[in-house]
Design an enzyme around this catalytic site. Structure first.
Site, short mmCIF file in Angstrom:
data_model
loop_
_atom_site.label_atom_id
_atom_site.label_comp_id
_atom_site.label_asym_id
_atom_site.label_seq_id
_atom_site.Cartn_x
_atom_site.Cartn_y
_atom_site.Cartn_z
N ASP A 176 18.40 -55.37 43.47
CA ASP A 176 18.90 -56.94 43.34
C ASP A 176 19.92 -57.11 44.14
OD1 ASP A 176 18.55 -59.60 43.40
OD2 ASP A 176 18.72 -59.90 41.14
N HIS A 221 17.83 -61.49 45.69
CA HIS A 221 16.89 -62.70 45.18
C HIS A 221 17.51 -63.97 45.96
CE1 HIS A 221 19.36 -63.25 41.44
NE2 HIS A 221 19.22 -64.51 41.61
N SER A 250 24.26 -66.33 40.68
CA SER A 250 23.56 -65.07 41.15
C SER A 250 24.35 -64.75 42.29
CB SER A 250 22.24 -65.28 41.58
OG SER A 250 21.50 -65.63 40.42
#
Length: 572
Positions: free
Chosen positions: A172, A141, A250
């Site tokens: 992901d 992402h 992230s």
């Protein structure tokens, strides 16, 4: 063994408090050393009212206080430095400074309501870390729908251009490469570890929002189980920790000891300090597919929808003996290999010899349990699994080939332009969940109910099948009265059931009849004069500044004429 920061602080505070107590006590109270530093040992004290082990007589604690003051002054600095160097945070930082990078992404997402154009460009940031082989791991992402990616290592003002080598949106994860040799100078490659046990400490390293420098957040493992991955809407193993994972974290590593225990990727909204990391088995599955086949291969599925058999009456009805446990097969994907050998109402007792409990779980580590879907997802595409099945009271063993399966309405369409076809202002598109997401955050309740139910529940009957809908009507004289038919599924073109958008496009483009008829859901019908429809298309495209009547994936099909010929025909 490295002590935790909290424990060392308590010990150090106790040490200082004892020294202060000693300074103001008469006679001295201590009879043995207190938490000595390896480099600075405190002398032993004995309880005595007239003499000091530090030398000479004492009235009260004058000479002792003087000596202890010197010990405390020097000891505090060395003890603090030593304590810090023996913490997980310090070890994580030492590893991270030369291995964790900041990722800068410029992206532009498609507009599914206007599929011929993109939304506004936006900039975002994330984290990543380097693995042997000059590879950078980050989250999918972080680089989804990217148009440009840069990376910067710690302590450097220079940003280097990065290329996205592979992306796995289900898990992901993404793999980046940097061509510049200068970037790799001094970089330290991290190694992948194992799944941490409950209550083991991990340090999450990255570049969260609120600052530009590297950040380390410490937490402990709270839970290990399959979890919904928000980005790819898949169910894979994840590790829950009690450390804050914020935007920007992230893609950063969760470090345990000197190895990577996982990749930070999401948090639990509405909860405080609950974050999730992608565990090493999922990372290795992602990487091994790329190493073996040169591209992302996906995660396998059995294609089964199963029901727990915890109810005694249910088990008796399906002739399960008292020692048997398993799950009931409710639905089978027609595209799966399981559809050839399994039947509805079969009881799956074991997967590759591992017994499945009545709640669908299998044993995992030290008295933990995990859903048997994890065993399925860890299989490589085209691998075979052995299922023990109870059918009408008789046990069978079946060998089933596993492979990734695509939903009838795709869950995500990242890094891919939407498909569309326009005729006489009628905009035809495949039904996808990203299309429904355009209705807003509460898309499940605000999108057309019938389309939403079909997207979430219907299974494909054949490979390549799509649900085609009339997305909207670009108003013109030729389509007056049809505007209320938008958002309905298109089922037939001139009596032929359509399989996908390419099939619909081919039927229209190769039409040899005077009229063109579309049969829609709810028994609705659209009829157009074919030649008038073709001529109207060009003026509608020009009015709305649409560059082409069809998306590039349809243009690439040689059975469908190019848009240049299409416009030329429309003008004649």
């Amino acid at each position: 063994m490295i002590a935790s920061v909290r424990t060392l602080r308590k010990l150090f505070t106790s040490y200082r408090s004892s020294l202060r107590l000693l300074r103001h006590s008469s006679p001295p109270l201590l009879s043995k050393p207190l938490y000595p530093s390896p480099h600075l040992l405190l002398p032993s004290f004995s309880v005595c009212s007239t003499s000091s082990p530090l030398g000479g007589k004492t009235n009260g604690c004058g000479s002792i206080a003087s000596s202890v003051a010197e010990v405390e002054e020097v000891g505090e600095e060395e003890e603090a430095l030593l304590s810090y160097r023996h913490t997980d945070a310090y070890a994580a930082i030492e590893l991270a400074l030369d291995s964790v990078v900041k990722v800068f992404t410029v992206s532009s997402s498609p507009n599914y309501f206007l599929p011929w154009q993109n939304k506004s460009q936006r900039e975002s940031m994330g984290s990543g870390f380097v693995l042997p082989g000059q590879r950078i791991v980050t989250n999918a992402h972080v680089v989804a729908d990217h148009t440009f990616v840069l990376v910067r290592k710690h302590g450097s003002p220079t940003k280097y251009k990065a290329e996205v080598q592979a992306v796995g949106h289900e898990c992901d994860l993404a793999l980046l490469t940097v061509e510049s040799e200068e970037f790799w100078e001094g970089m330290r490659f991290l190694e992948l570890g194992e799944i941490p046990y409950l209550q083991e400490a991990v340090a999450v390293v990255g570049y969260p929002q609120g600052g530009d420098n590297i950040s380390v957040t410490k937490g402990v493992v709270s839970r290990v189980e399959p979890t919904q991955y928000v980005h790819g809407a898949s169910q894979l193993m994840a590790i829950q920790i009690d450390a804050a994972i914020n935007p920007g974290n992230s893609g950063g590593p969760a470090i345990m000891g000197d190895k990577v225990a996982g990749v930070a990727f999401q948090n639990l909204s509405g909860a405080e300090n609950i974050g999730y990391i992608i565990p090493v088995p999922v990372i290795k599955h992602f990487l091994s597919g790329i190493e073996e086949r040169g591209k992302y291969v996906g995660f396998c599925s059995l294609g089964l929808s199963c029901q727990p058999t915890e109810n005694v009456q249910l088990r008796e009805h399906f002739q399960m003996r008292s020692e048997m446990t398993g799950v009931l097969v409710s639905k089978i994907n027609p595209l799966s290999d399981a559809h050839k050998v399994l039947k509805k109402d079969d009881i799956v007792l074991a997967f590759d010899g591992v017994p499945i409990a009545n709640d669908g779980t299998v044993p995992f580590r030290n008295r933990e349990r995990i859903t048997f879907d994890h065993l399925v997802s860890m299989k490589k595409p085209e691998e075979t699994a052995t299922l023990t099945v109870l059918r009408e009271g008789v046990e069978h063993e079946f060998n089933i080939t596993l492979r990734p399966l695509q939903a009838l309405a795709p869950v995500h369409q990242f890094d891919k332009l939407p498909s569309y076809y326009i005729l006489a202002g009628l905009v035809f598109v495949p039904l996808t969940q990203p299309y429904l997401h355009e209705y807003g955050e509460d898309w499940y309740n605000t999108s057309p109910r019938r389309l939403c139910e079909r997207a979430l529940r219907e299974l494909p009957k054949k490979a390549g099948e799509q649900l085609i809908i009339l997305s909207q009507v670009l108003m013109d004289d030729i389509n007056t009265g049809y505007e209320r038919l938008a958002e309905l599924q298109v089922k037939k073109v001139n009596g032929v059931e359509i399989e996908n958008l390419k099939h619909l496009c081919g039927l229209v483009e190769n039409c040899r009849e005077e009229s063109l008829r579309f049969d829609l859901d709810d028994e609705r019908v659209i009829v157009l004069n074919y030649q008038n429809a073709r001529m109207a298309t060009s003026r509608i495209l020009k009015r709305h500044r649409i560059p082409s009547a069809m998306s590039t994936d349809l243009v690439d099909d040689h059975s469908i004429q190019s848009p240049e010929n299409y416009v030329a025909c429309s003008l004649n």
